[in-house]
Each structure stands twice: as structure tokens, then as C-alpha cells.
Design a protein around this motif. Structure first.
Motif, short mmCIF file in Angstrom:
data_model
loop_
_atom_site.label_atom_id
_atom_site.label_comp_id
_atom_site.label_asym_id
_atom_site.label_seq_id
_atom_site.Cartn_x
_atom_site.Cartn_y
_atom_site.Cartn_z
N TYR A 20 0.75 -1.12 0.17
CA TYR A 20 -0.09 0.25 -0.30
C TYR A 20 0.88 0.99 0.37
O TYR A 20 2.05 1.65 0.03
CB TYR A 20 -0.91 -0.30 0.76
CG TYR A 20 -1.43 -1.11 1.35
CD1 TYR A 20 -3.05 -1.65 0.69
CD2 TYR A 20 -1.63 -1.89 2.39
CE1 TYR A 20 -3.60 -2.43 0.61
CE2 TYR A 20 -2.24 -3.20 2.55
CZ TYR A 20 -3.26 -3.45 1.87
OH TYR A 20 -4.38 -4.47 1.89
N GLU B 268 2.99 0.30 -4.06
CA GLU B 268 1.37 0.38 -3.86
C GLU B 268 0.94 -1.30 -5.01
O GLU B 268 -0.01 -1.04 -6.18
CB GLU B 268 -0.01 1.23 -4.37
CG GLU B 268 -0.38 2.21 -3.11
CD GLU B 268 -0.74 3.18 -3.20
OE1 GLU B 268 -2.26 2.94 -2.97
OE2 GLU B 268 -0.66 3.81 -3.96
N THR C 186 -2.87 -6.76 -2.73
CA THR C 186 -2.97 -8.21 -2.93
C THR C 186 -2.82 -8.75 -3.77
O THR C 186 -2.11 -9.60 -3.43
CB THR C 186 -3.63 -7.87 -1.97
OG1 THR C 186 -5.16 -7.71 -2.12
CG2 THR C 186 -4.02 -7.13 -0.27
N ILE D 104 1.06 -0.60 5.34
CA ILE D 104 -0.02 -1.84 6.69
C ILE D 104 0.04 -2.17 7.94
O ILE D 104 0.46 -1.45 8.35
CB ILE D 104 0.99 -3.45 6.67
CG1 ILE D 104 1.10 -3.54 5.03
CG2 ILE D 104 0.08 -4.19 7.28
CD1 ILE D 104 1.96 -4.92 4.67
N ASN E 286 -5.36 -3.29 7.64
CA ASN E 286 -5.19 -3.60 6.12
C ASN E 286 -4.47 -5.04 6.09
O ASN E 286 -4.67 -6.03 5.45
CB ASN E 286 -5.62 -3.22 5.80
CG ASN E 286 -3.52 -2.18 5.68
OD1 ASN E 286 -2.85 -3.13 6.21
ND2 ASN E 286 -3.59 -0.98 5.01
N ASP F 146 -6.12 -8.88 4.72
CA ASP F 146 -6.00 -8.68 3.49
C ASP F 146 -4.14 -9.17 3.12
O ASP F 146 -4.31 -10.15 1.81
CB ASP F 146 -6.34 -7.71 2.97
CG ASP F 146 -7.60 -7.10 3.35
OD1 ASP F 146 -8.74 -8.23 3.12
OD2 ASP F 146 -8.00 -6.37 3.35
#
Length: 211
Positions: free
Chosen positions: A132, A145, A148, A168, A172, A175
Motif C-alpha cells: 500500500y 502500491e 494484494t 500495512i 489491512n 488482506d
């Protein structure tokens, strides 16, 4: 290698709200952190060495895996368990030759191609990111980014542990784990937390719940 990578703290004093890195690490250990990586960008090698020796004692007493970011020489000097390497650092094979067969050698990657190359070179685990958006580390645009889906693709392509990193949080992290990561690495989610020990526990619970 039996290292648990569930919760992985990357230290950075400049993001610790004025608290000493040693105190943040002690709190993270109390919270159950699995891995501590000495980073401390912006400090001298001598400063990192003295801090690194102190952290080595703390992590050894707690039976927590202890790694050094980038610097193979520093990892050897502080008797760390291993090193984590990036694109501009020594090759995995050179780090292995210097640190020995039992050392843990990790490698940052952001694609299947780089992941496979790192594993072929002998990397014990991979750090994948930035998953991210993050401002904790300078990341090239193509590595920012990656999401996932990229984590899942890389997880399917290699057979070593993988750790997601970059933006992170406890919110999140599930995920990232469900995408195939074995653990998550964080800086600010622990170092900048009101209570680093509680933040570590919350992160560990999020990771454990997603497994």
C-alpha cells in the motif's frame, strides 16, 4: 529455517515520536513481535552499531529473530541473525558468503521475476512491497502500491516465506495474509503508536486471525 515472520518490526527512530528505539523495541517484544530489523536511516554507522549491539542483547534474551537492513558488515559486527537486502545492496550470494550458511538472508522484491531470481540466488525469505502507499520508505513509482493481487501472484510463484510491507496496519494486515503472505512488516504502525506493545498485540491478532 524455523523463523516465524508473523509480526516484523522495522525500526526508525525518526518515526518513534521522540521515544528511544531501544524502548520501542522493548515494548514490541513485550507485545510479542516475531522479528526486529534494525534500520535507522539517517544515522551514522557508528550510531547504528552501538544501538545494534544493545538490540542484539534484547532480542537474544527474548528469543526474537534479529536482522539488519542493507548492511552486511553491520549485521556481522552486531552478531545479528541475518540481513535484509534491497536492489542497491550486496547480492544475496555475497551476503551468504560473508555471514555463513546459517544466516537469514532476506530480499526485497516487487515482481514474480525478481522474486524467482532472489530465491534462485538463495534468499531465505522475501519482503514484498510496497503493498500500500507509504511514506516510510522511498519507493520507485513502479514498486508503489503493488496491491494484494501482486502478493498473491508472487506467493504462488515461490516456496519461501514472504512478508508484505508498505502501508500495512492492523486493519489491512488480514488482506495481506489472506493473499498469501506469511507475515507483515511495519514501521509506523508500531513505532508511532500510542502504545507500541498494544499495537504489536493488535497486529499479531490481526495476522493470527487471518491465517
Amino acid at each position: 529455517m524455523n523463523t516465524e515472520f508473523g509480526t516484523y518490526l522495522v525500526t526508525q527512530g525518526s518515526r518513534s515520536r521522540g521515544r528511544a528505539t531501544e524502548d520501542v523495541v522493548a515494548a514490541a517484544i513485550a507485545g510479542g513481535v516475531d522479528v526486529v530489523q534494525l534500520r535507522e536511516k539517517g544515522t551514522t554507522a557508528r550510531e547504528r552499531y552501538h544501538l545494534g549491539r544493545a538490540l542484539r542483547e534484547r532480542t537474544r534474551d527474548a528469543d526474537v529473530t534479529y536482522l539488519v537492513n542493507d548492511r552486511v558488515d553491520l549485521a556481522a559486527a552486531v552478531d545479528a541473525d541475518g540481513v535484509h537486502l534491497g536492489d542497491e545492496d550486496l547480492p544475496v550470494s555475497a551476503a551468504r558468503e560473508i555471514l555463513g550458511a546459517d544466516a537469514i538472508v532476506g530480499r526485497s522484491v516487487s515482481s514474480v521475476e525478481s522474486a524467482r531470481h532472489a530465491v534462485q540466488a538463495g534468499a531465505d525469505y522475501l519482503g514484498i512491497g510496497a503493498v500500500y502507499a507509504t511514506d516510510s520508505k522511498d519507493v520507485r513509482e513502479e514498486h508503489a502500491e503493488i496491491g494484494t493481487e501482486a502478493v498473491a501472484t508472487i506467493a504462488d510463484a515461490v516456496d519461501v516465506p514472504i512478508v508484505g510491507i508498505g502501508g500495512i496496519t492492523a486493519a489491512n494486515a488480514p488482506d495481506v495474509i489472506r493473499a498469501g503472505a506469511d507475515g507483515v512488516a511495519v514501521v509506523s504502525a508500531i513505532t508511532a503508536a500510542d502504545d507500541p506493545a498494544d499495537a504489536t498485540r493488535e497486529l499479531a491478532a490481526a495476522v493470527g486471525g487471518a491465517r
